[in-house]
Design a protein around this motif. Structure first.
Motif, short mmCIF file in Angstrom:
data_model
loop_
_atom_site.label_atom_id
_atom_site.label_comp_id
_atom_site.label_asym_id
_atom_site.label_seq_id
_atom_site.Cartn_x
_atom_site.Cartn_y
_atom_site.Cartn_z
N ARG A 10 63.31 24.05 -66.20
CA ARG A 10 63.24 23.44 -67.52
C ARG A 10 62.11 24.11 -68.30
O ARG A 10 61.09 24.46 -67.71
CB ARG A 10 62.98 21.94 -67.41
CG ARG A 10 64.28 21.16 -67.20
CD ARG A 10 64.10 19.96 -66.31
NE ARG A 10 64.08 20.35 -64.92
CZ ARG A 10 63.86 19.52 -63.91
NH1 ARG A 10 63.64 18.25 -64.14
NH2 ARG A 10 63.86 19.95 -62.66
N VAL A 88 68.19 28.00 -66.58
CA VAL A 88 67.56 26.89 -67.32
C VAL A 88 68.54 25.73 -67.45
O VAL A 88 69.65 25.88 -67.97
CB VAL A 88 67.07 27.37 -68.71
CG1 VAL A 88 66.66 26.19 -69.58
CG2 VAL A 88 65.89 28.33 -68.54
N GLY A 90 67.63 22.78 -69.01
CA GLY A 90 67.42 22.12 -70.29
C GLY A 90 66.05 22.43 -70.84
O GLY A 90 65.21 23.01 -70.16
N VAL A 141 61.09 15.49 -68.97
CA VAL A 141 61.45 16.57 -68.04
C VAL A 141 62.51 16.07 -67.05
O VAL A 141 63.45 16.78 -66.70
CB VAL A 141 60.18 17.10 -67.31
CG1 VAL A 141 60.56 18.07 -66.21
CG2 VAL A 141 59.24 17.77 -68.30
N ALA A 144 65.80 16.05 -68.90
CA ALA A 144 66.29 17.42 -69.14
C ALA A 144 66.91 18.04 -67.89
O ALA A 144 67.67 19.01 -67.99
CB ALA A 144 65.16 18.30 -69.65
N GLY A 145 66.61 17.49 -66.73
CA GLY A 145 67.19 18.00 -65.49
C GLY A 145 68.29 17.12 -64.94
O GLY A 145 68.85 17.40 -63.89
#
Ligand code: SIN
Length: 326
Positions: A10, A88, A90, A141, A144-145
């Protein structure tokens, strides 16, 4: 939590805000300067993130009240760059709370990302006795994962919000964001995302909408769209003054106007007359509501198009992008 469950990288993009703010006195939650601490240092201040596959990049370092198109262009380009990377999962953006909903909506409308782009923030500076930024960053975070996360989201005080609906509703409390009638998409509890609704990405196949990104990157500025409010005694002077000034300084002539009407988008008759005159001159006008909740419910046909449910701050961006052909 971390790499075993979410092996993909991320990227954290820093833009400033209170989350990166510093006060001279611990415990001062209002007399601080926003945008002082680097995104790298913000990440280092969250011990549970140690060892996670993260990268950090500083895109800007501002108080988000000063946000504008140039930073949005840079941000859109960096988000698109990182989302295109296979490694990646996010992107997380640290941002001031004051215009977070505008940046979120801009990125949502321009990029339409298939991967998650999570904006996060803080209401207290990093020097506060109990700062809220570290937990918000950890939660962002995490989101985002998350394998179900997609599109542009905002994470604050444990809530996960969609870019279309998120609005700052409180000037001081740490739980400052709300999604109105739509409600939050989910929440983060001890490192686990509990989804109430599945987030929807506008584009599933593409990482971002390359055509729209290209159009934004090529633009020198966003079309000028003014935003005003109807209220008792609103007499349209503001509208006439903008048109008169624009006649002398064409670069300042508004291409569009968004008006936050009373109730169901009603307007003081004098303001409405001025807006109709502006529309007759070629200015695009959209009519929303100044109510904190709800939308303009289409009913009796009006001469001014409504904002299709968008709050005025977002309707202003939507109209500017529409005027760019997006
Ligand atoms: C800002 O928006 O940059 C300052 C205020 C905040 O982040 O809460």
């Amino acid at each position: 939590m971390g790499d075993a469950k979410t092996p993909l990288r991320r990227v954290i993009l820093g833009t400033g805000g209170t989350i990166a703010g510093r006060a001279s006195r611990a415990g001062d939650n209002v007399g601080y300067v926003a945008g002082q601490v680097s995104a790298q240092d913000l990440m280092a201040a969250v011990p549970p993130l140690a060892g996670w596959p993260l990268e950090v990049e500083q895109v800007a370092q501002i108080d988000s009240k000063d946000m504008g198109f140039a930073v949005w262009q840079r941000l859109a380009e960096r988000v698109a760059h990182h989302l295109a990377r296979e490694d990646v999962a996010g992107v997380v953006i640290t941002h001031g709370t004051d215009t977070l909903e505008e940046t979120a909506f801009f990125l949502h409308t321009v990029l339409r990302p298939g991967k998650p782009v999570v904006l996060t923030c803080a209401m207290r500076p990093s020097t506060a006795l109990v700062p809220d930024g570290p937990q918000n960053l950890l939660d962002a975070v995490t989101v985002a994962g998350d394998p179900r996360a997609r599109g542009v989201l905002a994470v604050c005080a444990g809530g996960v919000h969609a870019a279309e609906h998120v609005t700052k509703v409180h000037s001081y409390r740490v739980d400052a964001f709300d999604s109105g009638d739509a409600g939050p998409l989910g929440c983060v509890e001890e490192g686990v995302v509990r989804w109430f609704h599945a987030p929807s990405a506008q584009s599933q196949a593409e990482v971002v909408d390359a055509r729209r990104l290209e159009a934004v990157m090529q633009a020198g500025a966003m079309p000028r769209v003014a935003w005003m409010t109807s209220h008792a005694d609103a007499d349209g002077t503001q509208v006439r003054a903008m048109l008169a000034y624009g006649a002398i300084h064409p670069e300042a002539m508004p291409h569009g106007m968004v008006v936050a009407g009373t109730g169901n988008g009603t307007l003081h008759q004098a303001l409405e007359a001025a807006l109709l005159a502006a529309q007759a001159q070629g200015v695009q006008v959209r009519r929303g509501t100044r109510c904190a909740r709800g939308r303009v419910v289409p009913g009796a046909a009006g001469a001014l198009e409504d904002t299709h449910g968008l709050a005025p701050a977002k309707a202003r961006i939507a109209l500017a992008l529409e005027l760019m052909g997006l």
